[in-house]
Scaffold this motif. Structure first.
Motif, PDB file in Angstrom:
ATOM      1  N   SER A 156       0.828  -1.419  -0.001  1.00  0.00           N
ATOM      2  CA  SER A 156      -0.402   0.145   0.010  1.00  0.00           C
ATOM      3  C   SER A 156       0.701   1.263   0.268  1.00  0.00           C
ATOM      4  O   SER A 156       1.917   1.423   0.634  1.00  0.00           O
ATOM      5  N   ASP A 157       0.637   2.266  -0.436  1.00  0.00           N
ATOM      6  CA  ASP A 157       1.194   3.515  -0.290  1.00  0.00           C
ATOM      7  C   ASP A 157       0.632   4.362   1.043  1.00  0.00           C
ATOM      8  O   ASP A 157      -0.624   4.833   0.843  1.00  0.00           O
ATOM      9  N   PRO A 158       1.627   5.170   1.350  1.00  0.00           N
ATOM     10  CA  PRO A 158       0.827   5.485   3.030  1.00  0.00           C
ATOM     11  C   PRO A 158       0.789   6.776   2.657  1.00  0.00           C
ATOM     12  O   PRO A 158      -0.380   7.544   3.244  1.00  0.00           O
ATOM     13  N   ALA A 159       1.469   7.634   1.610  1.00  0.00           N
ATOM     14  CA  ALA A 159       0.825   9.069   1.525  1.00  0.00           C
ATOM     15  C   ALA A 159      -0.261   8.584   0.708  1.00  0.00           C
ATOM     16  O   ALA A 159      -0.819  10.265   0.734  1.00  0.00           O
ATOM     17  N   LYS A 160      -1.209   7.710   0.305  1.00  0.00           N
ATOM     18  CA  LYS A 160      -2.376   7.957  -0.010  1.00  0.00           C
ATOM     19  C   LYS A 160      -3.789   7.436   1.102  1.00  0.00           C
ATOM     20  O   LYS A 160      -4.562   7.619   1.339  1.00  0.00           O
TER      21      LYS A 160
END
Length: 481
Positions: free
Chosen positions: A97-101
């Motif tokens: 997953s992308d933590p920035a999203k």
């Protein structure tokens, strides 16, 4: 806790991302293929890819689907296989997953391996499986999480026993048929030693364990086991497996080559670790943002120390905490209006205390001292408006000043009694991270509270069903940042 134990609890990462070194087969990196249509697969490589993906439960990724598309031998088939391999490789190397999203603010650097070139080298060497396995974190903490996840996953299909609630809370010294189940849960969560989990009497060791658990979850630590405590105790094996999977994902987000000199703050546990030249130099408690004013996950360097700081009250705190209190309140708290802002003058009762660790970020987050020393005695230390308050901040500032060669300048600044700035010769990186699984002295992972409920969105991204987690219940905070 010993420094090494606390360092493990922060899950601070120093190992190298082995997958970045798979270019050794090329004398010149420029020779390596740079586009997916230059990579060619055979049946052995496809088998290794499938076997690697079939082992994804080792990484808590078994609820996600990673299809292996295409057959080797054609341009389209090779491209599809390459894309499948890169997707799974990225999940291990940088996170699925992308933590920035997932979060409004996330600026902690993530790994940036050249996966395409690494895959090209692995295909040439016939070692696709080994390359993929090398991409996940290689430290002992990650392996312990994986082992715990697999053990809990095997129990996932079993019905979760629920400890029933009764009309009256369970009192210390009481004999009750629920005690063995309560003891098992306290042991599983790392609060109670197995040797103390005996019989059906709510004994003193269990009471102390229950109090630690209550404090950790923001429940009054009175040792009485009522509805709130039972809500925490009734975590199932599936809940615990979910927490382990999330912890592994958070570790995959972190750069494997963290700066050897840095400060790591675990927001979830309220702990700071100071690393110096790759070794733990210091550890101490911190107070971080309350659930309504979360401390963001970011990386930002300390570039100067501020002796005897003033505090310019942010508009949000001015509106919520100070508006309408009048001149008497301002004078009593050594505050005054300046250029349209409320400014608190230097002094021991200043909300920033006697030292501020100035950091470079647009979110105005920094470390600082505080006059509210009693908050460091709380187990759950999410009590601020977002900044990070450091236990014995003056002692910590002395340590940093000494290590950076500006101790005498710092002491002179302190002696002025006025706001004075001491620039550090080099910036010290700070990582504000969030991890709800810590490691005890035995190296075993133990689940702690998720004060912000931030695990939920990560778990959902990993394919776990949503659940209503127990949320931290905070007491009133002071006006400080």
């Amino acid at each position: 806790m010993r420094k090494g134990v606390i360092a493990s609890s922060l899950l601070a990462m120093t190992v190298t991302l082995a997958g970045c070194d798979f270019l050794s087969g090329y004398r010149d990196k420029a020779e390596a293929p740079a586009s997916i249509d230059q990579l060619h697969w055979d049946d052995t490589a496809v088998r290794q890819l499938r076997e690697a993906i079939d082992r994804r439960a080792l990484h808590g990724l078994d609820r996600m689907r990673f299809a292996v598309g295409g057959r080797p031998g054609s341009v389209e088939g090779d491209q599809a296989l390459t894309q499948s391999a890169l997707r799974y490789a990225s999940a291990l190397a940088r996170g699925a997953s992308d933590p920035a999203k997932l979060y409004d603010v996330y600026t902690v650097p993530r790994p940036k391996p050249d996966l395409l070139r690494g895959l090209a080298t692995a295909l040439e060497a016939g070692k696709v499986g080994g390359w993929i396995d090398s991409l996940a974190p290689q430290n002992q903490e990650y392996r312990s999480l994986s082992k715990a996840y697999l053990a809990l996953r095997r129990k996932d299909g079993a019905p979760a026993p629920t400890i029933p609630d009764k009309s009256e809370p369970l009192q210390p010294g009481t004999t009750d048929a629920r005690i063995p189940a309560i003891a098992r849960q306290l042991v599983a969560s790392g609060y109670l030693d197995r040797t103390a989990a005996q019989g059906e009497r709510y004994n003193p060791a269990m009471v102390r364990a229950a109090q630690r658990m209550q404090a950790d979850y923001g429940i009054k630590p009175d040792g009485l086991i009522g509805s709130d405590a039972l809500e925490v105790l009734n975590l199932s094996d599936a809940d615990r497996a979910r927490a382990m999977a999330v912890a592994m994902e958070r570790m995959r987000w972190l750069d494997r080559k963290a700066p050897p000199t840095r400060i790591d703050v675990n927001i979830a546990s309220g702990r700071l670790i100071y690393w110096r030249d790759g070794k733990v130099a210091d550890s101490r408690k911190v107070v971080v943002g309350e659930p309504e004013n979360e401390t963001p996950q970011l990386r930002s360097p300390i570039y100067r120390l501020v002796a005897n700081p003033t505090w310019t009250v942010p508009r949000s705190i001015e509106r919520k905490e100070i508006a309408g209190k009048g001149g008497v309140y301002l004078r009593r708290n050594n505050m005054a209006w300046k250029d349209g802002w409320i400014v608190q003058q230097p002094g021991p009762e200043n909300s920033l205390g006697l030292v501020k660790f100035d950091m470079k970020n647009e979110h105005r987050i920094y470390l600082h001292d505080t006059p509210a020393k009693h908050l460091f005695q709380e187990v759950q230390r999410q009590r601020s408006h977002g900044c990070v308050r450091v236990e014995d901040a003056l002692g910590f500032a002395e340590m940093l000043a000494r290590d950076e060669g500006v101790l005498e300048e710092w002491r002179r600044a302190r002696a002025t009694g006025k706001e004075t700035f001491v620039k550090l010769p080099r910036e010290i990186p700070v990582r504000l991270i969030y991890q709800t699984v810590i490691f005890g002295e035995d190296g075993e992972p133990a689940i702690r509270s998720d004060p912000y409920g931030w695990n939920d969105r990560v778990a959902t991204a990993l394919g776990f069903p949503p659940r209503q987690a127990y949320r931290l219940r905070t007491s009133d905070s002071d006006i400080g940042p």
